[in-house]
Design an enzyme around this catalytic site. Sequence first.
Site, PDB file in Angstrom:
ATOM      1  N   GLU A  38      53.709  22.678  26.305  1.00  0.00           N
ATOM      2  CA  GLU A  38      53.342  22.483  24.900  1.00  0.00           C
ATOM      3  C   GLU A  38      51.835  22.347  24.716  1.00  0.00           C
ATOM      4  O   GLU A  38      51.288  22.753  23.676  1.00  0.00           O
ATOM      5  CB  GLU A  38      54.032  21.231  24.352  1.00  0.00           C
ATOM      6  CG  GLU A  38      55.548  21.322  24.281  1.00  0.00           C
ATOM      7  CD  GLU A  38      56.043  22.143  23.111  1.00  0.00           C
ATOM      8  OE1 GLU A  38      55.371  22.145  22.070  1.00  0.00           O
ATOM      9  OE2 GLU A  38      57.101  22.780  23.232  1.00  0.00           O
ATOM     10  N   ASP A  56      53.949  29.542  13.755  1.00  0.00           N
ATOM     11  CA  ASP A  56      55.310  29.883  14.162  1.00  0.00           C
ATOM     12  C   ASP A  56      56.304  29.711  13.018  1.00  0.00           C
ATOM     13  O   ASP A  56      57.519  29.716  13.239  1.00  0.00           O
ATOM     14  CB  ASP A  56      55.735  29.027  15.363  1.00  0.00           C
ATOM     15  CG  ASP A  56      55.810  27.547  15.039  1.00  0.00           C
ATOM     16  OD1 ASP A  56      55.377  27.139  13.939  1.00  0.00           O
ATOM     17  OD2 ASP A  56      56.300  26.782  15.908  1.00  0.00           O
ATOM     18  N   THR A  61      52.447  21.453  13.553  1.00  0.00           N
ATOM     19  CA  THR A  61      53.090  20.959  14.770  1.00  0.00           C
ATOM     20  C   THR A  61      52.215  19.841  15.308  1.00  0.00           C
ATOM     21  O   THR A  61      50.991  19.991  15.390  1.00  0.00           O
ATOM     22  CB  THR A  61      53.207  22.080  15.820  1.00  0.00           C
ATOM     23  OG1 THR A  61      54.092  23.089  15.318  1.00  0.00           O
ATOM     24  CG2 THR A  61      53.766  21.547  17.132  1.00  0.00           C
TER      25      THR A  61
END
Length: 250
Positions: A38, A56, A61
């Site tokens: 990640e 995405d 995020t």
Amino acid sequence: MYGGGSTTTPPSTPPSSGVNLDDPVKKEIAMKLVSSAENSSLDWRAQFSYIEDIDDGRGYTAGIIGFCSGTGDMLDLVEAYTAKKPGNVLAPYLPALRAVDGTDSHQGLDPGFPGAWRQAATDPVFTQTQESERDRVYFNPAVAQGKSDGLRALGQFAYYDAAVMHGPDGFRSIRAAALAKAKPPAQGGNETTYLNAFLDAREAEMRKEEAHSDTTRVSTEQRKFLKEGNFDLKTPLSWSVYGEPFTITS
């Protein structure tokens, strides 16, 4: 790297330590493995303050496992934090988080939300809440399902990593696809065969999204451990993600 000619016997019969992924030492390994994929770092605790839009389709995020403004888990996190600490710096953004849930919109979040997130990450209450939400939504259910399926730490980790990327529903879909191809050990199946089926289904799901189309967190990490017969995730561990090498020595 995967495909590197290991001659070790691959069946699911090596001596097991019997230590599950929720053992504190194994859990720390799991956090580092996820962070390598990640965040390109083993220092997962440095990611409490991380926030960006990775394009995405999930909006922002952020945090230690990538809570997303578009998928509901970031909203749940901020609500849980606010229940513990009313008036925190993220609380004013709750209406916007509710409004953008299910979209990639930043409406009501820009320009101040990323800075507020980073400020909140200096608060131990917020970092503890990130960990508790990670465990509640992703880690604990994935490990429990892995135990129920008769999987050892590697399989439990494969479940957890899938849940982190694809969400609980996506994980269940991947598991269902694997079950259509092979039986897990709890149903009398071979652990290697079943995990290969699960990782096949995981990679197929990843390839459906351009943002996740690089499958090295499976192909050069999890499959490498599986080929080595390292069902208990015993250290030392060496793997690569996106071509970058990592090692955990102990």
